[in-house]
Design a protein around this motif. Sequence first.
Motif, mmCIF file in Angstrom:
data_model
loop_
_atom_site.group_PDB
_atom_site.id
_atom_site.type_symbol
_atom_site.label_atom_id
_atom_site.label_comp_id
_atom_site.label_asym_id
_atom_site.label_seq_id
_atom_site.Cartn_x
_atom_site.Cartn_y
_atom_site.Cartn_z
ATOM 1 N N ASP A 303 0.867 -1.279 0.006
ATOM 2 C CA ASP A 303 0.033 0.053 0.161
ATOM 3 C C ASP A 303 0.655 1.673 -0.146
ATOM 4 O OD1 ASP A 303 -2.132 -0.959 0.294
ATOM 5 O OD2 ASP A 303 -2.669 -0.793 2.142
ATOM 6 N N SER A 344 -5.010 0.441 3.194
ATOM 7 C CA SER A 344 -4.903 0.314 4.872
ATOM 8 C C SER A 344 -4.397 1.376 5.101
ATOM 9 C CB SER A 344 -3.968 -0.867 5.277
ATOM 10 O OG SER A 344 -2.891 -0.659 4.652
ATOM 11 N N SER A 345 -3.792 2.345 4.282
ATOM 12 C CA SER A 345 -3.114 3.564 4.475
ATOM 13 C C SER A 345 -4.128 5.176 4.325
ATOM 14 C CB SER A 345 -2.082 4.037 4.830
ATOM 15 O OG SER A 345 -1.582 5.630 4.526
ATOM 16 N N GLY A 346 -4.272 5.939 5.231
ATOM 17 C CA GLY A 346 -5.123 7.370 4.701
ATOM 18 C C GLY A 346 -4.145 8.345 4.173
ATOM 19 N N MET A 349 -3.685 7.632 0.634
ATOM 20 C CA MET A 349 -4.935 7.562 -0.486
ATOM 21 C C MET A 349 -4.943 9.271 -0.502
ATOM 22 S SD MET A 349 -7.458 5.040 1.833
ATOM 23 C CE MET A 349 -8.998 6.114 1.178
ATOM 24 N N SER A 391 -7.060 2.937 7.391
ATOM 25 C CA SER A 391 -8.039 4.098 6.262
ATOM 26 C C SER A 391 -8.704 4.795 6.989
ATOM 27 C CB SER A 391 -7.754 2.871 5.147
ATOM 28 O OG SER A 391 -8.465 3.576 3.898
#
Length: 421
Positions: A303, A344-346, A349, A391
């Motif tokens: 990710d 899985s990571s804001g 994103m 996320s």
Amino acid sequence: MSIKNKSSYMETAINYIFVFFTILQCNSVFYSHSSVSNKVIMIIWILLMVIMFFKSLYGLFKNKINLIPLLRLLIPFVILMTMFLLLEYSRYPFSVNYILIYLIIPICMITFFYGNFFKNTINEMFLEFRNIVLILSGLSLLFWILAIMGVSPNESLSIGWGGVHTVPGYFYMHFITQGSTDFLGINTIRNTGIFVEAPMYSYILSLAFVINLFLDSDSKLIDLKSGLLIVTILSTTSTTGIIVLFISIIYYQLFIKNTFKYKMVKYMISILVILVTVIFLRIILQDKVDSVWYSSSSLRLDDFTSGYMSWMNHPIIGNGLRNDISIINNMNYKRVISGLTGLSSGLMMVLPYGGIILLLFYLVPTVLSMIISKNIFGVAFVAFILFAFTSTGDVYIYIILLSYFWASYLIKKDVRGMEIV
């Protein structure tokens, strides 16, 4: 100027309902159950937010509160964010939800917290959030223990997370949405509460823990509330949750309680604690890291890799809100073929979506919290770490927190005698 010391029963009831539906929006099984349940939760949540917004405006006008500081913040914010959203939409069309997240919620919630300051209730909503999470925590531990003992679930619900499938549960109050995992040499069922995955439940619990620790003046590190939240976070077996626990406790002891008064001693203790923490976390990470491409650790690493590579295409303005294709194109091809493309990571994103400009939406209020108070910075710092490793870029509770940081900064800067925590 203070209007009154506490909210009315009606205001408190609205707050609790609003907070409960905010929690449901954080990838709960009910939110993911169907498009109908999703829309019902959203409609109720938006209606309650609008009611709270107009009630706050009415209170500000009624009590002749100076609105200049509020307008001085909101007008430039609305202009800049509108320009950014129009630019992003012209490049890659997105849903109305992003207008809600990046424009409507901040306007409503900054106004709400600004009004609540003059009633001495600016922290009340987050304490109500903590209270609800404590109830969910107690229930989940009970049913988690029953699941470990082999007690059969008596209900089930279909969800659309990772493909449509059915998850078992107990009385619609707890669900087993993920299987067992090895944690510190012990194979155990992950406590997921009412959420579709353990990391999101850990996120909610972690926020409740730092709110309890930093925003409730009556709470202590060692008390029933903190203990219940710590145990529940551990039961989710979330590495991020454990890291947050360590960071929060260290920050609390060194900077809030000021355990060590001499700076040199404080620095030496900080270095020692960091070293011990790194060693302990390394043990946990080694226990969880798996070389298999579809393992949780491998997917999380991919990710960050794919998100970074996508961000580098347009580092300033990003590739467009909700342009998942730009990220998927840089993922491990095995993930794409298998449909495991969830992020899985804001942070990874936000950067590919809107670049550095969108990151500032999250980063600026976090940095500004440093000059408000040590307590609020503790919440902001931990929330940003959670944002980086979970996320949560589009979950409403985080946008509400960012609005709270903005309102707190506004009050600190422009209202004399300001004291939030």
